[in-house]
Motif scaffolding. Sequence first.
Motif, PDB file in Angstrom:
ATOM      1  N   MET B   1       0.769  -1.180   0.166  1.00  0.00           N
ATOM      2  CA  MET B   1      -0.012  -0.104  -0.116  1.00  0.00           C
ATOM      3  C   MET B   1       0.913   1.382   0.129  1.00  0.00           C
ATOM      4  O   MET B   1       1.857   1.433   0.562  1.00  0.00           O
ATOM      5  CB  MET B   1      -0.989  -0.047   1.256  1.00  0.00           C
ATOM      6  N   GLU B   4      -0.893   7.514   2.281  1.00  0.00           N
ATOM      7  CA  GLU B   4      -1.814   8.293   1.672  1.00  0.00           C
ATOM      8  C   GLU B   4      -0.880   9.834   1.657  1.00  0.00           C
ATOM      9  O   GLU B   4      -0.147  10.013   2.646  1.00  0.00           O
ATOM     10  CB  GLU B   4      -2.761   8.603   2.818  1.00  0.00           C
ATOM     11  N   GLN B  41      -6.001  15.387 -10.464  1.00  0.00           N
ATOM     12  CA  GLN B  41      -6.464  14.112 -11.058  1.00  0.00           C
ATOM     13  C   GLN B  41      -6.883  14.360 -12.688  1.00  0.00           C
ATOM     14  O   GLN B  41      -7.640  15.086 -13.163  1.00  0.00           O
ATOM     15  CB  GLN B  41      -7.781  13.908 -10.363  1.00  0.00           C
ATOM     16  N   THR B  43      -6.962  12.191 -16.470  1.00  0.00           N
ATOM     17  CA  THR B  43      -7.018  10.695 -17.255  1.00  0.00           C
ATOM     18  C   THR B  43      -6.282  10.875 -18.341  1.00  0.00           C
ATOM     19  O   THR B  43      -6.237   9.834 -19.239  1.00  0.00           O
ATOM     20  CB  THR B  43      -8.703  10.391 -17.545  1.00  0.00           C
ATOM     21  N   VAL B  66       0.531   8.977  -8.758  1.00  0.00           N
ATOM     22  CA  VAL B  66       0.248   7.654  -8.289  1.00  0.00           C
ATOM     23  C   VAL B  66      -0.966   7.394  -9.493  1.00  0.00           C
ATOM     24  O   VAL B  66      -1.773   8.008  -9.966  1.00  0.00           O
ATOM     25  CB  VAL B  66      -0.726   7.833  -6.891  1.00  0.00           C
ATOM     26  N   GLU B  67      -1.005   6.146  -9.910  1.00  0.00           N
ATOM     27  CA  GLU B  67      -1.892   5.529 -10.981  1.00  0.00           C
ATOM     28  C   GLU B  67      -2.724   4.733 -10.316  1.00  0.00           C
ATOM     29  O   GLU B  67      -2.468   3.711  -9.487  1.00  0.00           O
ATOM     30  CB  GLU B  67      -1.030   4.842 -11.979  1.00  0.00           C
ATOM     31  N   GLU B  68      -4.059   5.089 -10.682  1.00  0.00           N
ATOM     32  CA  GLU B  68      -5.249   4.160  -9.980  1.00  0.00           C
ATOM     33  C   GLU B  68      -6.038   3.775 -11.467  1.00  0.00           C
ATOM     34  O   GLU B  68      -6.741   4.525 -11.653  1.00  0.00           O
ATOM     35  CB  GLU B  68      -5.983   4.896  -9.193  1.00  0.00           C
ATOM     36  N   GLY B  69      -5.641   2.479 -11.969  1.00  0.00           N
ATOM     37  CA  GLY B  69      -6.273   2.251 -12.923  1.00  0.00           C
ATOM     38  C   GLY B  69      -6.077   3.300 -14.170  1.00  0.00           C
ATOM     39  O   GLY B  69      -4.839   3.569 -14.382  1.00  0.00           O
ATOM     40  N   LYS B  73      -2.850  10.634 -10.436  1.00  0.00           N
ATOM     41  CA  LYS B  73      -2.859  11.706  -9.685  1.00  0.00           C
ATOM     42  C   LYS B  73      -1.662  12.198  -9.457  1.00  0.00           C
ATOM     43  O   LYS B  73      -0.670  11.696  -9.047  1.00  0.00           O
ATOM     44  CB  LYS B  73      -3.284  11.078  -8.155  1.00  0.00           C
TER      45      LYS B  73
END
Lengths: 382, 194
Positions: B1, B4, B41, B43, B66-69, B73
């Motif tokens: 993880m 944050e 954020q 895309t 940070v990549e989330e899918g 970010k």
Amino acid sequence: MNSTADLDIMTARELTRIVLAKEKLFILDVRNESDFSDWKIEGESIDIINIPYFNLLDGVDEALEQIPEGTQLLVVCAKEGSSKFVAEQIAEAGRTNVHYLEGGMKAWSEHLEPVKIGELHHGGALYQFVRIGKGCLSYMVVSSGEAAVIDTLRMTDVFEQFAKEHGAQIKHTLDTHLHADHISGGRTLAVRTGATYWLPPKDADEVTFDYEKLEEGHDISVGTTTIRIQPIYSPGHTIGSTSFIIDDQYLLTGDILFIESIGRPDLAGKAEDWVEDLRNTLYNRYQVLSPDLIVLPAHFGKVTELGDDGRVMAKLADLYHNNPGLNIKQEDEFRRVITENLPPQPNAYQEIRQTNMGKITPSVEEQRDMEMGPNRCAVHDK
Amino acid sequence: MLPEIRANVTLDCKGLACPMPIVRTKKAIDQLKAGHVIEVQATDKGSLADMQGWAKNTGHHYLGTVEEGNLLKHYIRKSKLSETKEEKQHPYTICHEELATKMTGEGKITLIDVREPAEYAFNRIKGAISIPLGELEDRIKELNPDDEIFVICRTGSRSDLACQLLTEKGFKKVKNVETGMTGWTGPTEQDNSK
């Protein structure tokens, strides 16, 4: 928005015409510096500068100072948005003859320009498809209502449309080798048109789909008058690399022999092993072929390789005179030159190979991104 | 993880295409306090390299992404005024009169014209060597770092960048010609018109 501003769209097709006609054009590329240094629009009469759009957010004075007045201007970015944003400001500053590139470098990378190479003995013709932004070349043999496509690129609709316009049904798609710099459209096109997809078996160890084996001695016919496609095993770029002699006139060399350079042997990870095969193909196998054959490669590396109307072709005899890769006398010298002059690998070449084997199936958008950048299949290119 | 990451402000640029993520980020960061962090954020895949390039050029501190899918970010810390890159100026300049005197003097001088070839072709100071700004880095070997070198362009701003580059590369006696070719009243030459 000032509607009187002099701002026009330029398409990849129009830009291709300008490059081939060697018309004067000034390009402002507003992508970031690393993308620009990796890959850009080239042309003998093109002047190009790079100022990232994010340096022009507060105004375009920095750009205006460097753009000559009175010259046709094209602003370019990755997709289109940023070039439009910058071009609008330049036009509003009073400059005229300002354009932005429709679809940006993505569209430039995907544009195919069909050019006629020549007639065939028993009717029909051979066409070359120049992917000018990326330096890839495909071919279509059209004869008596049938067609065969060699080294098909991903934009299969272009080939379908072209065949339709020439009243031909695509019967065969052939790949000279398993490509590492671009995604082959050979299988897709075959599926869409009911054609047979041919691959060299030695490159196809790991493929996940059915194909017909390209083998010496098994000629392929196109059209009722039989235009002969004669496979010649010519390893070196890959272990399976196969050349084709078409109509006893044309030698399609794939990524083995280019106009100003030769293929690199390392994209499947075997530079040391294959450099000998490469030499043998170039210095022995091709030597015994007719010197009058017209060499048609699967790539060009520099815009200087584009001839009349954008055609990329040369007589085999001339290449034995002029191509530095065919004029290295000693074997150890050849080995040294090849292994020491390898350019960086093409963008995402491992994933591209996996895709061409059918092992992964990226989305169209992902395929586009994987293919961004120059082809880098030759030894001497930077 | 991943731990944050705390941001003072979050900016939604999802679905926006280039150039909007950077345009919005710039606006937002202008409102931000120095030292505060913004989370952007986006895309648009291209926003990654552009965000890094933009931060580098403005002096703001790009912390990471940070990549989330499909979501990217980006984290950027607004730098203090003293940290942001000012329009850096090369400190050594020479005015037209001084340059004219040097040119008629005994010693050999090196004058580099960093404008584009077309500008150079139509109007240049006699003896000036043409090295467009874009080629300077590649052609730097043609120059001797110990020579006294004068750099000129149209107004003095490209030559300022060229002076900075030369200094960075170890050139010791580099001077920017103030106001460039603009207002130069000394002798000039041009290519013979065909």
